[in-house]
Design a protein around this motif. Sequence first.
Motif, PDB file in Angstrom:
ATOM      1  N   ILE A  87       0.843  -1.198   0.000  1.00  0.00           N
ATOM      2  CA  ILE A  87       0.000   0.000   0.000  1.00  0.00           C
ATOM      3  C   ILE A  87       0.881   1.251   0.000  1.00  0.00           C
ATOM      4  N   GLU A  88       1.959   1.204   0.785  1.00  0.00           N
ATOM      5  CA  GLU A  88       2.906   2.339   0.793  1.00  0.00           C
ATOM      6  C   GLU A  88       3.616   2.433  -0.557  1.00  0.00           C
ATOM      7  N   ILE A  99       3.671   5.824  -4.044  1.00  0.00           N
ATOM      8  CA  ILE A  99       4.746   6.608  -4.675  1.00  0.00           C
ATOM      9  C   ILE A  99       4.409   7.067  -6.091  1.00  0.00           C
ATOM     10  N   VAL A 100       3.351   6.493  -6.691  1.00  0.00           N
ATOM     11  CA  VAL A 100       2.967   6.979  -8.022  1.00  0.00           C
ATOM     12  C   VAL A 100       1.977   8.146  -7.920  1.00  0.00           C
ATOM     13  N   PRO A 115       7.464  -9.104 -16.203  1.00  0.00           N
ATOM     14  CA  PRO A 115       8.860  -8.968 -15.757  1.00  0.00           C
ATOM     15  C   PRO A 115       9.832  -8.797 -16.917  1.00  0.00           C
ATOM     16  N   ARG A 116       9.414  -9.185 -18.114  1.00  0.00           N
ATOM     17  CA  ARG A 116      10.309  -9.055 -19.268  1.00  0.00           C
ATOM     18  C   ARG A 116      10.479  -7.604 -19.694  1.00  0.00           C
ATOM     19  N   GLN A 117       9.655  -6.724 -19.142  1.00  0.00           N
ATOM     20  CA  GLN A 117       9.789  -5.287 -19.438  1.00  0.00           C
ATOM     21  C   GLN A 117      10.235  -4.511 -18.205  1.00  0.00           C
ATOM     22  N   ALA A 118      10.622  -5.206 -17.146  1.00  0.00           N
ATOM     23  CA  ALA A 118      10.970  -4.527 -15.889  1.00  0.00           C
ATOM     24  C   ALA A 118      12.408  -4.824 -15.501  1.00  0.00           C
ATOM     25  N   ASP A 119      13.037  -3.856 -14.827  1.00  0.00           N
ATOM     26  CA  ASP A 119      14.401  -4.101 -14.348  1.00  0.00           C
ATOM     27  C   ASP A 119      14.555  -3.808 -12.857  1.00  0.00           C
ATOM     28  N   LEU A 120      13.440  -3.493 -12.186  1.00  0.00           N
ATOM     29  CA  LEU A 120      13.498  -3.255 -10.741  1.00  0.00           C
ATOM     30  C   LEU A 120      12.376  -4.034 -10.057  1.00  0.00           C
ATOM     31  N   LEU A 121      12.753  -4.857  -9.078  1.00  0.00           N
ATOM     32  CA  LEU A 121      11.758  -5.615  -8.305  1.00  0.00           C
ATOM     33  C   LEU A 121      11.729  -5.042  -6.898  1.00  0.00           C
ATOM     34  N   ILE A 122      10.578  -4.475  -6.519  1.00  0.00           N
ATOM     35  CA  ILE A 122      10.428  -3.949  -5.163  1.00  0.00           C
ATOM     36  C   ILE A 122       9.607  -4.979  -4.384  1.00  0.00           C
ATOM     37  N   VAL A 123      10.274  -5.716  -3.506  1.00  0.00           N
ATOM     38  CA  VAL A 123       9.592  -6.762  -2.745  1.00  0.00           C
ATOM     39  C   VAL A 123       8.939  -6.089  -1.542  1.00  0.00           C
ATOM     40  N   SER A 124       7.635  -5.880  -1.645  1.00  0.00           N
ATOM     41  CA  SER A 124       6.944  -5.086  -0.622  1.00  0.00           C
ATOM     42  C   SER A 124       6.028  -6.001   0.185  1.00  0.00           C
ATOM     43  N   GLY A 125       6.578  -6.565   1.238  1.00  0.00           N
ATOM     44  CA  GLY A 125       5.767  -7.392   2.120  1.00  0.00           C
ATOM     45  C   GLY A 125       6.446  -8.707   2.432  1.00  0.00           C
ATOM     46  N   ARG A 126       5.802  -9.459   3.317  1.00  0.00           N
ATOM     47  CA  ARG A 126       6.375 -10.761   3.716  1.00  0.00           C
ATOM     48  C   ARG A 126       6.277 -11.748   2.558  1.00  0.00           C
ATOM     49  N   TYR A 180      18.107  -2.482   1.207  1.00  0.00           N
ATOM     50  CA  TYR A 180      17.161  -2.884   2.257  1.00  0.00           C
ATOM     51  C   TYR A 180      16.552  -1.615   2.854  1.00  0.00           C
ATOM     52  N   ILE A 181      15.236  -1.620   3.007  1.00  0.00           N
ATOM     53  CA  ILE A 181      14.578  -0.465   3.617  1.00  0.00           C
ATOM     54  C   ILE A 181      13.950  -0.922   4.933  1.00  0.00           C
ATOM     55  N   PRO A 182      14.317  -0.290   6.046  1.00  0.00           N
ATOM     56  CA  PRO A 182      13.777  -0.716   7.339  1.00  0.00           C
ATOM     57  C   PRO A 182      12.351  -0.206   7.563  1.00  0.00           C
ATOM     58  N   PHE A 183      11.829  -0.464   8.731  1.00  0.00           N
ATOM     59  CA  PHE A 183      10.526  -0.014   9.255  1.00  0.00           C
ATOM     60  C   PHE A 183       9.389  -0.963   8.894  1.00  0.00           C
ATOM     61  N   CYS A 184       8.310  -0.790   9.609  1.00  0.00           N
ATOM     62  CA  CYS A 184       7.102  -1.612   9.446  1.00  0.00           C
ATOM     63  C   CYS A 184       5.874  -0.731   9.592  1.00  0.00           C
ATOM     64  N   PRO A 185       5.296  -0.289   8.521  1.00  0.00           N
ATOM     65  CA  PRO A 185       5.835  -0.323   7.162  1.00  0.00           C
ATOM     66  C   PRO A 185       6.716   0.904   6.928  1.00  0.00           C
ATOM     67  N   PRO A 186       7.596   0.868   5.942  1.00  0.00           N
ATOM     68  CA  PRO A 186       8.325   2.094   5.581  1.00  0.00           C
ATOM     69  C   PRO A 186       7.351   3.075   4.943  1.00  0.00           C
ATOM     70  N   ARG A 187       7.497   4.339   5.259  1.00  0.00           N
ATOM     71  CA  ARG A 187       6.663   5.332   4.579  1.00  0.00           C
ATOM     72  C   ARG A 187       7.155   5.475   3.134  1.00  0.00           C
ATOM     73  N   PRO A 188       6.345   6.036   2.258  1.00  0.00           N
ATOM     74  CA  PRO A 188       6.792   6.236   0.874  1.00  0.00           C
ATOM     75  C   PRO A 188       8.099   7.032   0.790  1.00  0.00           C
ATOM     76  N   GLU A 189       8.295   7.964   1.752  1.00  0.00           N
ATOM     77  CA  GLU A 189       9.552   8.744   1.748  1.00  0.00           C
ATOM     78  C   GLU A 189      10.759   7.822   1.926  1.00  0.00           C
ATOM     79  N   ALA A 190      10.600   6.790   2.760  1.00  0.00           N
ATOM     80  CA  ALA A 190      11.710   5.855   2.984  1.00  0.00           C
ATOM     81  C   ALA A 190      12.005   5.069   1.707  1.00  0.00           C
ATOM     82  N   LEU A 191      10.938   4.708   1.002  1.00  0.00           N
ATOM     83  CA  LEU A 191      11.148   4.000  -0.270  1.00  0.00           C
ATOM     84  C   LEU A 191      11.844   4.909  -1.281  1.00  0.00           C
ATOM     85  N   MET A 192      11.421   6.175  -1.308  1.00  0.00           N
ATOM     86  CA  MET A 192      12.074   7.128  -2.223  1.00  0.00           C
ATOM     87  C   MET A 192      13.561   7.257  -1.886  1.00  0.00           C
TER      88      MET A 192
END
Length: 192
Positions: free
Chosen positions: A67-68, A72-73, A91-102, A155-167
């Motif tokens: 959700i966080e 960011i969009v 995935p064949r058109q993507a080069d970044l995988l953001i694993v968001s969640g367990r 690696y981005i810490p927090f639970c959950p990281p805010r969008p600012e942390a992802l940025m």
Amino acid sequence: MVKRLRDYGLQSERLLWPTKGPSRFEEELGVEELEQALGLTTLEKAVRWAQTKSMWPDTFGLACCAIELMAIVSSRYDIARFGMEAFRSSPRQADLLIVSGRVSQKMAAPLRQIYDQMLEPKWVIAMGACASSGGMFNNYAILQGVDRIVAVDIYIPFCPPRPEALMEGIIRLHEAHHAGVPPAYERRQVAT
Ligand code: SF4
């Protein structure tokens, strides 16, 4: 100590005035300053710059952190300023995988398949405590860190990281790539 152009033996006026030493220009400027002043670069650096300005994330969310990630969009965070608003459904058109969640054990194989199908060079961001280390889910059902199945760059810490942390994580990733740090999967290959 910063090496100036004169330290490389440059004396641009010696043809007209053989006894003259390095000019003021060569006394004061180093190679990097010269590059910045004149806009010089190498093809490698230009390609890296273009890649950081157009990383396309895979559309992939696993749990609450997603959700966080979605935020960011929005106009408030505006990932489009990095040329990254084009989340790809393949995935064949993507080069970044953001694993968001367990990552559940059941999800590990599909996640790895998505990763394998992505373009190279490719990067992975482990967003949040769960993706980075299993977080509060210290049990048999959850992978204790996505780096057990893929090479993680940030690696981005927090639970959950805010969008600012992802940025912040995205900016750090851009800076590292710009500075010539190879993607994590390449470094891991070298290490093993
Ligand atoms: S880190 Fe927190 S918000 Fe993110 S998936 Fe885990 S429990 Fe949910």
